[in-house]
Motif scaffolding. Structure first.
Motif, PDB file in Angstrom:
ATOM      1  N   LEU A  29       0.820  -1.212   0.000  1.00 41.90           N
ATOM      2  CA  LEU A  29       0.000   0.000   0.000  1.00 41.90           C
ATOM      3  C   LEU A  29       0.855   1.263   0.000  1.00 41.90           C
ATOM      4  N   VAL A  30       1.906   1.284   0.802  1.00 45.72           N
ATOM      5  CA  VAL A  30       2.801   2.451   0.848  1.00 45.72           C
ATOM      6  C   VAL A  30       3.491   2.640  -0.497  1.00 45.72           C
ATOM      7  N   ALA A  31       3.957   1.554  -1.096  1.00 49.24           N
ATOM      8  CA  ALA A  31       4.621   1.645  -2.396  1.00 49.24           C
ATOM      9  C   ALA A  31       3.648   2.124  -3.471  1.00 49.24           C
ATOM     10  N   GLY A  32       2.417   1.659  -3.418  1.00 49.67           N
ATOM     11  CA  GLY A  32       1.415   2.110  -4.388  1.00 49.67           C
ATOM     12  C   GLY A  32       1.125   3.593  -4.279  1.00 49.67           C
ATOM     13  N   VAL A  33       1.036   4.084  -3.052  1.00 45.32           N
ATOM     14  CA  VAL A  33       0.805   5.514  -2.846  1.00 45.32           C
ATOM     15  C   VAL A  33       2.005   6.316  -3.328  1.00 45.32           C
ATOM     16  N   VAL A  38       4.064  10.122  -7.535  1.00 45.94           N
ATOM     17  CA  VAL A  38       5.098  10.610  -8.446  1.00 45.94           C
ATOM     18  C   VAL A  38       4.812  10.195  -9.889  1.00 45.94           C
ATOM     19  N   GLY A  39       4.491   8.942 -10.108  1.00 49.46           N
ATOM     20  CA  GLY A  39       4.289   8.449 -11.466  1.00 49.46           C
ATOM     21  C   GLY A  39       2.874   8.604 -11.983  1.00 49.46           C
ATOM     22  N   GLY A  40       1.936   8.863 -11.088  1.00 51.56           N
ATOM     23  CA  GLY A  40       0.539   9.003 -11.497  1.00 51.56           C
ATOM     24  C   GLY A  40       0.281  10.073 -12.537  1.00 51.56           C
ATOM     25  N   PRO A  41       0.849  11.257 -12.377  1.00 54.54           N
ATOM     26  CA  PRO A  41       0.619  12.290 -13.395  1.00 54.54           C
ATOM     27  C   PRO A  41       1.080  11.872 -14.794  1.00 54.54           C
ATOM     28  N   ALA A  63       8.906   3.862  -5.127  1.00 52.80           N
ATOM     29  CA  ALA A  63       8.021   2.797  -4.644  1.00 52.80           C
ATOM     30  C   ALA A  63       8.821   1.608  -4.125  1.00 52.80           C
ATOM     31  N   ALA A  64       9.886   1.241  -4.830  1.00 53.88           N
ATOM     32  CA  ALA A  64      10.715   0.113  -4.384  1.00 53.88           C
ATOM     33  C   ALA A  64      11.408   0.425  -3.057  1.00 53.88           C
ATOM     34  N   VAL A  65      11.933   1.636  -2.940  1.00 50.71           N
ATOM     35  CA  VAL A  65      12.602   2.029  -1.700  1.00 50.71           C
ATOM     36  C   VAL A  65      11.594   2.075  -0.550  1.00 50.71           C
ATOM     37  N   ALA A  66      10.411   2.621  -0.804  1.00 53.47           N
ATOM     38  CA  ALA A  66       9.384   2.699   0.235  1.00 53.47           C
ATOM     39  C   ALA A  66       8.937   1.306   0.666  1.00 53.47           C
ATOM     40  N   PHE A  67       8.818   0.380  -0.284  1.00 49.53           N
ATOM     41  CA  PHE A  67       8.429  -0.989   0.032  1.00 49.53           C
ATOM     42  C   PHE A  67       9.439  -1.641   0.972  1.00 49.53           C
ATOM     43  N   VAL A  68      10.703  -1.573   0.603  1.00 52.10           N
ATOM     44  CA  VAL A  68      11.751  -2.205   1.416  1.00 52.10           C
ATOM     45  C   VAL A  68      11.829  -1.541   2.791  1.00 52.10           C
TER      46      VAL A  68
END
Length: 94
Positions: A29-33, A38-41, A63-68
């Protein structure tokens, strides 16, 4: 656990299983947010190709950094036995 290298009982195994599941789910969930912020726009708007590529790569990396970071943070906190505060209760040290 009975000390370093000791065997865990069933309750400890179950607690770790639940904590790992929580860590992975909350990390997704954190990685998705993070990616969406950032990438959504780049996915929603018609941006120049170079900007779109940069936003998607930075979003994916973030997202990868936030996931880890989330997985490691949750599991380290659980291993150290950190308990949330309980309002209205006196701690044993007081």
């Amino acid at each position: 656990m009975d000390g370093y290298g000791g065997r865990r009982n069933k309750a400890e195994q179950d607690a770790w299983t639940v904590e790992i599941g929580y860590a992975l789910l909350s990390a997704v969930l954190v990685a998705g947010v993070a990616f969406g912020a950032v990438g959504g726009p780049a996915l929603l708007f018609d941006l120049p190709p170079m900007l779109s590529t940069v936003l998607l790569r930075v979003g994916g990396t973030l997202a990868a950094v936030a996931f880890v970071a989330r997985v490691v943070g949750v599991l380290v906190s659980f291993r150290q036995g950190a308990q949330p505060s309980q309002p209205g209760r006196t701690s044993p040290d007081s």
